[in-house]
Design a protein around this motif. Structure first.
Motif, PDB file in Angstrom:
ATOM      1  N   ARG A  36      27.374  44.283 -43.986  1.00 25.08           N
ATOM      2  CA  ARG A  36      26.494  45.348 -44.252  1.00 25.08           C
ATOM      3  C   ARG A  36      24.980  45.432 -43.431  1.00 25.08           C
ATOM      4  NH1 ARG A  36      28.146  43.945 -49.562  1.00 25.08           N
ATOM      5  NH2 ARG A  36      29.886  45.287 -50.199  1.00 25.08           N
ATOM      6  N   GLY A  37      25.262  44.664 -42.314  1.00 26.26           N
ATOM      7  CA  GLY A  37      23.941  44.788 -41.325  1.00 26.26           C
ATOM      8  C   GLY A  37      23.214  43.437 -41.650  1.00 26.26           C
ATOM      9  N   ASP A  38      23.528  42.618 -42.469  1.00 25.80           N
ATOM     10  CA  ASP A  38      22.580  41.452 -42.971  1.00 25.80           C
ATOM     11  C   ASP A  38      22.854  40.289 -41.799  1.00 25.80           C
ATOM     12  OD1 ASP A  38      21.581  42.612 -44.993  1.00 25.80           O
ATOM     13  OD2 ASP A  38      23.180  41.610 -46.350  1.00 25.80           O
ATOM     14  N   ARG A  39      23.966  40.544 -41.333  1.00 23.98           N
ATOM     15  CA  ARG A  39      24.377  39.519 -39.893  1.00 23.98           C
ATOM     16  C   ARG A  39      24.708  38.188 -40.405  1.00 23.98           C
ATOM     17  NH1 ARG A  39      19.187  40.491 -35.908  1.00 23.98           N
ATOM     18  NH2 ARG A  39      19.090  38.171 -36.725  1.00 23.98           N
ATOM     19  N   LYS A  40      24.783  37.545 -41.821  1.00 25.40           N
ATOM     20  CA  LYS A  40      25.103  36.484 -41.915  1.00 25.40           C
ATOM     21  C   LYS A  40      26.215  36.328 -43.350  1.00 25.40           C
ATOM     22  CE  LYS A  40      22.155  34.134 -39.698  1.00 25.40           C
ATOM     23  NZ  LYS A  40      22.454  33.241 -38.671  1.00 25.40           N
ATOM     24  N   ARG A  41      26.707  35.466 -43.384  1.00 20.26           N
ATOM     25  CA  ARG A  41      27.719  35.135 -44.610  1.00 20.26           C
ATOM     26  C   ARG A  41      27.491  33.921 -45.074  1.00 20.26           C
ATOM     27  NH1 ARG A  41      31.302  31.441 -43.184  1.00 20.26           N
ATOM     28  NH2 ARG A  41      31.612  31.056 -41.236  1.00 20.26           N
ATOM     29  N   ILE A  42      27.946  33.613 -46.443  1.00 20.95           N
ATOM     30  CA  ILE A  42      27.974  32.451 -47.124  1.00 20.95           C
ATOM     31  C   ILE A  42      28.860  31.534 -46.651  1.00 20.95           C
ATOM     32  CG2 ILE A  42      28.834  33.014 -49.300  1.00 20.95           C
ATOM     33  CD1 ILE A  42      26.588  31.407 -50.406  1.00 20.95           C
ATOM     34  N   ARG A  43      28.656  30.286 -46.380  1.00 23.84           N
ATOM     35  CA  ARG A  43      29.946  29.530 -46.177  1.00 23.84           C
ATOM     36  C   ARG A  43      30.653  29.033 -47.159  1.00 23.84           C
ATOM     37  NH1 ARG A  43      28.687  27.550 -41.016  1.00 23.84           N
ATOM     38  NH2 ARG A  43      26.555  27.244 -40.280  1.00 23.84           N
ATOM     39  N   PHE A  44      32.062  28.734 -47.014  1.00 25.85           N
ATOM     40  CA  PHE A  44      33.044  28.607 -47.910  1.00 25.85           C
ATOM     41  C   PHE A  44      32.650  27.521 -48.739  1.00 25.85           C
ATOM     42  CE2 PHE A  44      36.983  26.742 -49.424  1.00 25.85           C
ATOM     43  CZ  PHE A  44      37.537  27.750 -50.215  1.00 25.85           C
ATOM     44  N   GLY A  45      32.266  26.491 -48.251  1.00 29.52           N
ATOM     45  CA  GLY A  45      31.911  25.103 -48.865  1.00 29.52           C
ATOM     46  C   GLY A  45      30.583  25.377 -49.657  1.00 29.52           C
ATOM     47  N   ARG A  46      29.681  26.169 -49.377  1.00 30.66           N
ATOM     48  CA  ARG A  46      28.468  26.463 -50.155  1.00 30.66           C
ATOM     49  C   ARG A  46      28.921  27.210 -51.126  1.00 30.66           C
ATOM     50  NH1 ARG A  46      23.233  24.294 -50.596  1.00 30.66           N
ATOM     51  NH2 ARG A  46      22.172  25.868 -51.953  1.00 30.66           N
ATOM     52  N   HIS A  47      29.867  28.159 -50.969  1.00 25.48           N
ATOM     53  CA  HIS A  47      30.357  28.923 -52.399  1.00 25.48           C
ATOM     54  C   HIS A  47      30.892  28.231 -53.236  1.00 25.48           C
ATOM     55  CE1 HIS A  47      31.844  32.793 -54.055  1.00 25.48           C
ATOM     56  NE2 HIS A  47      32.921  32.334 -53.915  1.00 25.48           N
ATOM     57  N   LEU A  48      31.905  27.313 -52.736  1.00 23.23           N
ATOM     58  CA  LEU A  48      32.354  26.419 -54.003  1.00 23.23           C
ATOM     59  C   LEU A  48      31.448  25.505 -54.353  1.00 23.23           C
ATOM     60  CD1 LEU A  48      35.625  25.101 -51.985  1.00 23.23           C
ATOM     61  CD2 LEU A  48      35.458  26.684 -53.649  1.00 23.23           C
ATOM     62  N   TYR A  49      30.397  25.232 -53.927  1.00 18.07           N
ATOM     63  CA  TYR A  49      29.259  24.462 -54.521  1.00 18.07           C
ATOM     64  C   TYR A  49      28.699  25.335 -55.597  1.00 18.07           C
ATOM     65  CZ  TYR A  49      24.965  22.250 -55.256  1.00 18.07           C
ATOM     66  OH  TYR A  49      23.828  21.713 -55.784  1.00 18.07           O
ATOM     67  N   ASN A  50      28.335  26.446 -55.132  1.00 20.98           N
ATOM     68  CA  ASN A  50      27.680  27.272 -56.039  1.00 20.98           C
ATOM     69  C   ASN A  50      28.355  27.724 -57.261  1.00 20.98           C
ATOM     70  OD1 ASN A  50      25.387  27.657 -54.326  1.00 20.98           O
ATOM     71  ND2 ASN A  50      26.116  29.700 -53.588  1.00 20.98           N
ATOM     72  N   ILE A  51      29.687  27.887 -57.097  1.00 15.99           N
ATOM     73  CA  ILE A  51      30.593  27.903 -58.519  1.00 15.99           C
ATOM     74  C   ILE A  51      30.514  26.626 -59.260  1.00 15.99           C
ATOM     75  CG2 ILE A  51      33.106  28.278 -59.046  1.00 15.99           C
ATOM     76  CD1 ILE A  51      33.424  29.989 -56.809  1.00 15.99           C
ATOM     77  N   ALA A  52      30.469  25.709 -58.708  1.00 19.00           N
ATOM     78  CA  ALA A  52      30.909  24.504 -59.306  1.00 19.00           C
ATOM     79  C   ALA A  52      29.015  24.121 -60.161  1.00 19.00           C
ATOM     80  CB  ALA A  52      30.931  23.201 -58.677  1.00 19.00           C
ATOM     81  N   ALA A  53      28.333  24.407 -59.501  1.00 22.19           N
ATOM     82  CA  ALA A  53      26.935  24.183 -60.047  1.00 22.19           C
ATOM     83  C   ALA A  53      26.523  25.232 -61.073  1.00 22.19           C
ATOM     84  CB  ALA A  53      25.780  24.270 -58.884  1.00 22.19           C
ATOM     85  N   ARG A  54      27.140  26.247 -61.151  1.00 24.01           N
ATOM     86  CA  ARG A  54      27.017  27.695 -62.084  1.00 24.01           C
ATOM     87  C   ARG A  54      27.808  26.992 -63.242  1.00 24.01           C
ATOM     88  NH1 ARG A  54      29.066  31.700 -59.580  1.00 24.01           N
ATOM     89  NH2 ARG A  54      27.003  31.976 -58.411  1.00 24.01           N
ATOM     90  N   LEU A  55      28.935  26.267 -63.326  1.00 22.45           N
ATOM     91  CA  LEU A  55      29.989  26.084 -64.345  1.00 22.45           C
ATOM     92  C   LEU A  55      29.202  24.866 -64.880  1.00 22.45           C
ATOM     93  CD1 LEU A  55      32.573  26.448 -65.491  1.00 22.45           C
ATOM     94  CD2 LEU A  55      33.717  24.677 -63.964  1.00 22.45           C
ATOM     95  N   HIS A  56      28.701  23.790 -64.239  1.00 23.38           N
ATOM     96  CA  HIS A  56      28.070  22.784 -64.606  1.00 23.38           C
ATOM     97  C   HIS A  56      26.835  23.076 -65.627  1.00 23.38           C
ATOM     98  CE1 HIS A  56      26.698  18.937 -65.386  1.00 23.38           C
ATOM     99  NE2 HIS A  56      25.579  19.058 -64.905  1.00 23.38           N
ATOM    100  N   ARG A  57      26.029  24.205 -64.884  1.00 23.46           N
ATOM    101  CA  ARG A  57      24.718  24.640 -65.554  1.00 23.46           C
ATOM    102  C   ARG A  57      25.112  25.057 -66.723  1.00 23.46           C
ATOM    103  NH1 ARG A  57      22.764  27.793 -61.660  1.00 23.46           N
ATOM    104  NH2 ARG A  57      23.854  29.618 -62.785  1.00 23.46           N
ATOM    105  N   ASP A  58      26.146  26.402 -66.818  1.00 25.27           N
ATOM    106  CA  ASP A  58      26.445  26.928 -68.131  1.00 25.27           C
ATOM    107  C   ASP A  58      27.265  26.202 -69.138  1.00 25.27           C
ATOM    108  OD1 ASP A  58      25.602  29.168 -66.936  1.00 25.27           O
ATOM    109  OD2 ASP A  58      27.742  30.198 -66.393  1.00 25.27           O
ATOM    110  N   GLY A  59      27.844  25.008 -68.713  1.00 26.64           N
ATOM    111  CA  GLY A  59      28.727  24.115 -69.622  1.00 26.64           C
ATOM    112  C   GLY A  59      27.555  23.050 -70.153  1.00 26.64           C
ATOM    113  N   THR A  60      26.488  23.029 -69.699  1.00 31.16           N
ATOM    114  CA  THR A  60      25.489  21.848 -70.221  1.00 31.16           C
ATOM    115  C   THR A  60      24.323  22.669 -70.923  1.00 31.16           C
ATOM    116  OG1 THR A  60      24.494  21.762 -68.200  1.00 31.16           O
ATOM    117  CG2 THR A  60      26.226  19.997 -68.527  1.00 31.16           C
ATOM    118  N   ARG A  61      24.532  23.776 -71.496  1.00 32.64           N
ATOM    119  CA  ARG A  61      23.120  24.471 -72.070  1.00 32.64           C
ATOM    120  C   ARG A  61      23.381  24.225 -73.401  1.00 32.64           C
ATOM    121  NH1 ARG A  61      22.000  30.305 -69.250  1.00 32.64           N
ATOM    122  NH2 ARG A  61      21.452  29.497 -67.233  1.00 32.64           N
TER     123      ARG A  61
END
Length: 83
Positions: free
Chosen positions: A58-83
């Motif tokens: 959409r004209g942003d010229r960038k995309r998130i890398r696959f490894g960073r996307h997996l890290y974001n999912i794992a970090a969100r899962l850990h953060r939500d699980g330890t609240r």
């Protein structure tokens, strides 16, 4: 060294290198527009001109890398699980 240990060492080095790349630079160029933000078109004389905005980024010229996307999912899962 046996070939199995050499293969494991190479895979470990590649994995750690990609993890370091995702940590340092989480965004890469869009693959479709190659980081231009729009699709290149040619006019009647054959010169390249900017066309419409890229549909993928959409004209942003960038995309998130696959490894960073997996890290974001794992970090969100850990953060939500330890609240």
């Amino acid at each position: 060294m046996t070939p199995v240990l050499l293969a494991i060492a190479c895979l470990t080095a590649v994995t750690l290198g990609y993890g370091l790349l995702c940590a340092v630079s989480p965004f890469g160029d869009c693959r479709r527009c190659r980081g231009f933000g729009y699709r290149l078109t040619t006019d009647r004389r054959g010169r390249t001109r900017p066309g419409r905005l890229c549909r993928r980024c959409r004209g942003d010229r960038k995309r998130i890398r696959f490894g960073r996307h997996l890290y974001n999912i794992a970090a969100r899962l850990h953060r939500d699980g330890t609240r």
